[in-house]
Motif scaffolding. Structure first.
Motif, PDB file in Angstrom:
ATOM      1  N   MET A  68       0.829  -1.211   0.000  1.00 37.95           N
ATOM      2  CA  MET A  68       0.000   0.000   0.000  1.00 37.95           C
ATOM      3  C   MET A  68       0.864   1.262   0.000  1.00 37.95           C
ATOM      4  O   MET A  68       1.959   1.287   0.534  1.00 37.95           O
ATOM      5  N   THR A  69       0.329   2.297  -0.602  1.00 36.41           N
ATOM      6  CA  THR A  69       1.035   3.579  -0.654  1.00 36.41           C
ATOM      7  C   THR A  69       0.284   4.588   0.212  1.00 36.41           C
ATOM      8  O   THR A  69      -0.941   4.580   0.255  1.00 36.41           O
ATOM      9  N   LYS A  70       1.049   5.427   0.893  1.00 35.03           N
ATOM     10  CA  LYS A  70       0.444   6.435   1.768  1.00 35.03           C
ATOM     11  C   LYS A  70       0.942   7.832   1.407  1.00 35.03           C
ATOM     12  O   LYS A  70       2.018   7.988   0.827  1.00 35.03           O
ATOM     13  N   LYS A  71       0.140   8.818   1.787  1.00 35.52           N
ATOM     14  CA  LYS A  71       0.603  10.207   1.657  1.00 35.52           C
ATOM     15  C   LYS A  71       0.743  10.789   3.057  1.00 35.52           C
ATOM     16  O   LYS A  71      -0.188  10.706   3.865  1.00 35.52           O
ATOM     17  N   ILE A  72       1.890  11.364   3.324  1.00 35.19           N
ATOM     18  CA  ILE A  72       2.080  12.091   4.586  1.00 35.19           C
ATOM     19  C   ILE A  72       1.999  13.576   4.276  1.00 35.19           C
ATOM     20  O   ILE A  72       2.679  14.081   3.383  1.00 35.19           O
ATOM     21  N   GLU A  73       1.141  14.257   4.995  1.00 33.55           N
ATOM     22  CA  GLU A  73       0.979  15.702   4.817  1.00 33.55           C
ATOM     23  C   GLU A  73       1.313  16.316   6.167  1.00 33.55           C
ATOM     24  O   GLU A  73       0.545  16.185   7.116  1.00 33.55           O
ATOM     25  N   ALA A  74       2.484  16.929   6.252  1.00 34.83           N
ATOM     26  CA  ALA A  74       2.918  17.483   7.537  1.00 34.83           C
ATOM     27  C   ALA A  74       2.857  19.003   7.480  1.00 34.83           C
ATOM     28  O   ALA A  74       3.425  19.623   6.587  1.00 34.83           O
ATOM     29  N   ILE A  75       2.116  19.599   8.435  1.00 37.19           N
ATOM     30  CA  ILE A  75       2.067  21.061   8.543  1.00 37.19           C
ATOM     31  C   ILE A  75       3.049  21.447   9.643  1.00 37.19           C
ATOM     32  O   ILE A  75       2.871  21.044  10.799  1.00 37.19           O
ATOM     33  N   ILE A  76       4.069  22.196   9.288  1.00 37.18           N
ATOM     34  CA  ILE A  76       5.102  22.521  10.271  1.00 37.18           C
ATOM     35  C   ILE A  76       5.382  24.021  10.283  1.00 37.18           C
ATOM     36  O   ILE A  76       4.884  24.765   9.439  1.00 37.18           O
ATOM     37  N   ARG A  77       6.192  24.453  11.254  1.00 33.62           N
ATOM     38  CA  ARG A  77       6.624  25.853  11.287  1.00 33.62           C
ATOM     39  C   ARG A  77       7.515  26.143  10.076  1.00 33.62           C
ATOM     40  O   ARG A  77       8.300  25.286   9.678  1.00 33.62           O
ATOM     41  N   GLU A  78       7.416  27.383   9.573  1.00 32.59           N
ATOM     42  CA  GLU A  78       8.275  27.759   8.441  1.00 32.59           C
ATOM     43  C   GLU A  78       9.745  27.553   8.779  1.00 32.59           C
ATOM     44  O   GLU A  78      10.531  27.064   7.976  1.00 32.59           O
ATOM     45  N   GLU A  79      10.097  27.918  10.014  1.00 30.82           N
ATOM     46  CA  GLU A  79      11.518  27.887  10.365  1.00 30.82           C
ATOM     47  C   GLU A  79      12.005  26.467  10.631  1.00 30.82           C
ATOM     48  O   GLU A  79      13.206  26.247  10.779  1.00 30.82           O
ATOM     49  N   ALA A  80      11.067  25.480  10.694  1.00 27.34           N
ATOM     50  CA  ALA A  80      11.487  24.101  10.952  1.00 27.34           C
ATOM     51  C   ALA A  80      11.797  23.354   9.652  1.00 27.34           C
ATOM     52  O   ALA A  80      12.252  22.211   9.689  1.00 27.34           O
ATOM     53  N   LEU A  81      11.543  24.021   8.504  1.00 25.01           N
ATOM     54  CA  LEU A  81      11.643  23.289   7.232  1.00 25.01           C
ATOM     55  C   LEU A  81      13.030  22.682   6.999  1.00 25.01           C
ATOM     56  O   LEU A  81      13.152  21.514   6.645  1.00 25.01           O
ATOM     57  N   ASP A  82      14.064  23.484   7.250  1.00 26.46           N
ATOM     58  CA  ASP A  82      15.408  22.974   6.965  1.00 26.46           C
ATOM     59  C   ASP A  82      15.730  21.751   7.812  1.00 26.46           C
ATOM     60  O   ASP A  82      16.260  20.756   7.306  1.00 26.46           O
ATOM     61  N   ALA A  83      15.404  21.819   9.100  1.00 28.57           N
ATOM     62  CA  ALA A  83      15.713  20.701   9.998  1.00 28.57           C
ATOM     63  C   ALA A  83      14.942  19.446   9.578  1.00 28.57           C
ATOM     64  O   ALA A  83      15.487  18.332   9.561  1.00 28.57           O
ATOM     65  N   ARG A 105       4.747   7.561 -12.515  1.00 24.34           N
ATOM     66  CA  ARG A 105       5.919   8.396 -12.787  1.00 24.34           C
ATOM     67  C   ARG A 105       5.838   8.808 -14.254  1.00 24.34           C
ATOM     68  O   ARG A 105       5.846   7.963 -15.142  1.00 24.34           O
ATOM     69  N   ILE A 106       5.749  10.097 -14.484  1.00 22.63           N
ATOM     70  CA  ILE A 106       5.458  10.579 -15.833  1.00 22.63           C
ATOM     71  C   ILE A 106       6.570  10.209 -16.808  1.00 22.63           C
ATOM     72  O   ILE A 106       6.328   9.820 -17.944  1.00 22.63           O
ATOM     73  N   ARG A 107       7.815  10.275 -16.361  1.00 22.30           N
ATOM     74  CA  ARG A 107       8.941  10.037 -17.271  1.00 22.30           C
ATOM     75  C   ARG A 107       8.914   8.624 -17.840  1.00 22.30           C
ATOM     76  O   ARG A 107       9.143   8.415 -19.030  1.00 22.30           O
ATOM     77  N   THR A 108       8.637   7.599 -16.996  1.00 25.24           N
ATOM     78  CA  THR A 108       8.778   6.210 -17.426  1.00 25.24           C
ATOM     79  C   THR A 108       7.458   5.484 -17.568  1.00 25.24           C
ATOM     80  O   THR A 108       7.395   4.397 -18.131  1.00 25.24           O
ATOM     81  N   GLY A 109       6.414   6.043 -16.976  1.00 26.69           N
ATOM     82  CA  GLY A 109       5.139   5.344 -16.988  1.00 26.69           C
ATOM     83  C   GLY A 109       5.030   4.271 -15.907  1.00 26.69           C
ATOM     84  O   GLY A 109       4.034   3.537 -15.866  1.00 26.69           O
ATOM     85  N   GLU A 110       6.033   4.163 -15.023  1.00 30.66           N
ATOM     86  CA  GLU A 110       5.956   3.172 -13.938  1.00 30.66           C
ATOM     87  C   GLU A 110       4.767   3.463 -13.045  1.00 30.66           C
ATOM     88  O   GLU A 110       4.381   4.622 -12.867  1.00 30.66           O
ATOM     89  N   ARG A 111       4.234   2.428 -12.452  1.00 24.37           N
ATOM     90  CA  ARG A 111       3.047   2.577 -11.599  1.00 24.37           C
ATOM     91  C   ARG A 111       3.347   2.073 -10.202  1.00 24.37           C
ATOM     92  O   ARG A 111       4.250   1.271  -9.977  1.00 24.37           O
ATOM     93  N   GLY A 112       2.531   2.525  -9.241  1.00 25.99           N
ATOM     94  CA  GLY A 112       2.540   2.004  -7.882  1.00 25.99           C
ATOM     95  C   GLY A 112       3.893   2.116  -7.209  1.00 25.99           C
ATOM     96  O   GLY A 112       4.581   3.133  -7.314  1.00 25.99           O
ATOM     97  N   HIS A 113       4.300   1.033  -6.536  1.00 28.16           N
ATOM     98  CA  HIS A 113       5.534   1.026  -5.758  1.00 28.16           C
ATOM     99  C   HIS A 113       6.750   1.358  -6.628  1.00 28.16           C
ATOM    100  O   HIS A 113       7.653   2.081  -6.197  1.00 28.16           O
TER     101      HIS A 113
END
Lengths: 130, 579
Positions: A1-16, A102-110
């Motif tokens: 299975m494939t998942k999407k992680i959507e993390a809302i963080i502080r702007e200043e935490a992005l680099d770390a 994947r647009i470049r190769t047409g690969e699907r899923g994993h």
């Protein structure tokens, strides 16, 4: 299975957070500048002497699509890098993803999620090595 | 290749130690021979020295032989006087022009402050107003404005018997800018009360008099400073057609009318000679004529046009509408400060003799008052107001308030006076912003607190702090120097109060009526839907900022009825259908 992680963080935490993700082999991600608030409800500012509440605070949203078995490790990396203990550290959402192309190769899923030296390839090396 | 860089070839090498190569030498081709270069450098130096020696010998003998040959006729005193007069005029005219160019650049400052302090959906509109107000104003002022304001400046008033008046008839034209005989000398008067000039429409009838032309340029950019002030108080909701008419109203009539009373030989300027009120209304660089007039128009406009949608709540409380670009606002303020060094010192209208003294005094006081205004308003916001922060948006207004307030008194007060005037201005601007908000008058950029309130303060400050310095002797046809309340002349303050009162009654009153008429003709305010969208696309037909470069397909429908671009459901065209 494939998942999407959507993390809302502080702007200043992005680099770390980015560094922490790279360190565990999360190679692909995208980042969106968002505005919002949670329980904290905003911050107080002033303009030409009039106070106002900026209730939609600028935040960074990181989007990562990854395989099921990598989710926990990734969450740990994000939390470890983004946590200050103060209100406003953010939230992480996890969604199921139907498919990936994947647009470049047409690969699907994993297959579409595999990069050289990514988190899965490292695990395989580690298994072989031990 | 050997190249002679400036100052290098003729420099004497102190010893034979190799010196570090100059920067240019680092770029010589890698294959070039260093000792060869040194040899050629020495040769080159020798050649230069020889040439210099020969040249000086030739010049010396040439001069000596001419001096011995014949005495040229010595210049007469009249020749010397004529040349001195020409040089004086040249210096004064040049100062006038350079100062005028500096004042013109203030337009950039106004544009940046006003645009930075408004929201990003209105930037094309606000910027465009600040550019076009100059273009429209320049034409309007050339057509009628200059004639109304200065058409009678050289028309002498008959002698008066008022105590302290300089004997003989008196005209208010500048004495620094050459001979104006017969120019700018007709207008409407009631007795000693000059009302309106009538010479110089379209600059006709003034010939190509150098002084008059330089004076016109300087006064035109001053008018424009006044004209651009109301665009700030009505920003984000003013209809562009209404704005254009406002530009003509200011440049062609209302500014020239009242500014002419103070500078063009009008009745306010003549108050000393007709009523013995100090030196008459005295305004060195225009706290009254420029800033208070602009501010009064701004106040009338803001009142008639009403607040922006969402600025005030039903319970009377105010909502902040933060500007979109603080760096723009601060850069604009610094540019304005820079331009003010043309505005105030330039108002000496000359640079020779005591006029240079007036200019230097004005420059120093401008510097001090602007700086102190900024400091005081910053400290006020930081420690007294509930904000408790060194608020940049109010500090910007504080700097400008200090500058506006010192504009009238800048050449008549001590630096200590400038410090006090700037300090009061820094507090006044913060308080006036609060007053306006309580009165539910919406002024997005603070044009009224800065220009109207502090313009009035500057006008009155002359009557309080003027120190009676010698350079101000003979001002407006009075024997004495300009002295205020502290120097023991309360009548000067009365003259100043009359100046301020005239601006309030006439400029505010007539402009209020003017804007009411515009409003009745539906030319003043944009439709609510356009205001919410932002004025850039509905009014100007283009966004101010385009953050993503998307291809704009052809075939849009632009017409008088539907100028708004269709954002949703835009007709899409295939990119391959060329031609």
């Amino acid at each position: 299975m494939t998942k999407k992680i959507e993390a809302i963080i502080r702007e200043e935490a992005l680099d770390a957070v980015k560094d922490a993700l790279h360190a565990i082999g999360i190679v692909g991600m995208n980042v969106v500048e968002v505005r919002g608030h949670g329980r904290q409800g905003g911050i107080d500012l002033s303009w030409r002497g009039t106070a106002y509440r900026m209730d939609l605070i600028p935040k960074i949203q990181i989007n990562i699509i990854l395989s099921d078995h990598n989710v926990e490790k990734t969450i740990d990396a994000i939390v470890g890098a983004a946590r200050t203990g103060q209100p406003g550290d953010g939230l992480i959402f996890i969604y199921p993803v139907d498919d990936v192309v994947r647009i470049r190769t047409g690969e699907r899923g994993h297959d579409a999620l595999i990069y050289p030296d990514d988190i899965d390839e490292r695990r395989e090396h580690a298994v072989k090595g031990s | 290749m050997m190249q002679a860089w400036p100052g290098q070839a003729i420099e004497v090498c102190p010893n034979s130690q190799p010196r570090p190569l100059p920067r240019r030498a680092r770029f010589r081709p890698a294959h070039s021979n260093r000792s060869d270069i040194m040899k050629r450098t020495a040769l080159f130096r020798y050649a230069i020295r020889l040439a210099a020696t020969l040249t000086s010998l030739v010049v010396f003998f040439g001069v000596a032989s001419r001096a011995l040959a014949a005495d040229p006729p010595p210049p007469t005193l009249a020749d010397v006087a004529a040349t001195a007069g020409e040089v004086k005029l040249a210096i004064n005219v040049m100062w006038m022009l350079v100062a005028g160019f500096l004042v013109f650049f203030m337009q950039a400052g106004f544009a940046l402050v006003e645009t930075g302090f408004t929201r990003s959906k209105n930037v094309a509109h606000t910027m465009m107003m600040n550019m076009m107000v100059f273009c429209i104003g320049a034409v309007g002022y050339w057509m009628t404005g200059f004639a109304f304001q200065f058409g009678a400046v050289n028309l002498p008033y008959p002698e008066v018997s008022t105590i302290g008046a300089i004997a003989g008839e008196w005209a208010h034209s500048p004495i620094t800018l050459g001979d104006w005989t017969g120019l700018l000398a007709s207008g409407f008067r009631i007795g000693q009360f000059g009302l309106l000039g009538t010479n110089g429409f379209l600059l006709t009838g003034v010939g190509l008099n150098t002084g008059v032309l330089a004076f016109f340029l300087f006064q035109m950019v001053f008018m424009d400073t006044a004209a651009t002030i109301p665009t700030g108080s009505m920003a984000e909701r003013l209809k562009f057609s209404g704005f254009c008419l406002m530009g003509l109203w200011v440049s062609m009539f209302i500014y020239p009318l009242v500014a002419g009373w103070i500078w063009g030989g009008g009745w306010l300027q003549n108050l000393g000679r007709i009523a013995g009120l100090g030196n008459g209304a005295v305004d060195f660089a225009g706290s009254g004529p420029v800033h208070m007039i602009g501010g009064a128009i701004a106040l009338a406009g803001a009142l008639v046009i009403g607040p922006r949608i969402g600025r005030f709540n039903a319970d009377g409380s105010a909502n902040a509408m933060p500007g979109h670009n603080i760096p723009m606002g601060i850069l604009g303020t610094i540019i304005l400060f820079f331009g003010w060094f043309g505005f105030n010192p330039g108002s000496s209208l000359g640079f020779t003799g005591t006029f240079g003294q007036l200019a230097a005094n004005a420059a120093v006081n401008t510097l001090i008052a602007g700086a102190v205004g900024g400091c005081v308003s910053m400290l006020y916001m930081w420690h007294i107001s509930p904000v408790k922060k060194p608020d940049p948006s109010m500090s910007v207004n504080g700097v400008l308030a200090g500058l506006v307030a010192i504009t009238a008194p800048c050449a008549f007060v001590d630096p200590i006076g400038a410090l006090l005037i700037g300090s009061v201005a820094g507090v006044l601007v913060c308080l006036a912003t609060t007053w306006l908000e309580k009165a539910k008058i919406d002024d997005p950029v603070g044009a009224v607190p800065v220009h109207f309130v502090n313009g009035m303060w500057g006008v009155l400050a002359v009557g309080i702090f003027a120190n009676g310095n010698d350079a101000s002797k003979g001002w407006n046809g009075m024997e004495g120097a300009v002295r205020g309340l502290i120097a023991g002349n309360p009548s000067q303050l009365l003259a100043q109060a009359l100046e301020a009162g005239a601006v309030v009654v006439v400029v505010f009153g007539l402009s209020y009526v003017f804007f009411k008429i515009l409003n009745a003709l539906k030319l003043l305010r944009v439709a609510p839907a356009d205001e919410l969208t932002g004025l850039d696309m509905p009014e100007m037909g283009t966004p101010g900022y385009t953050t993503v470069d998307v291809r704009m397909t052809g075939g849009g429908r632009l017409s008088q009825q539907a100028p708004r671009p269709r954002v949703a459901n835009a007709p899409t065209k295939s990119p391959s259908t060329g031609a």
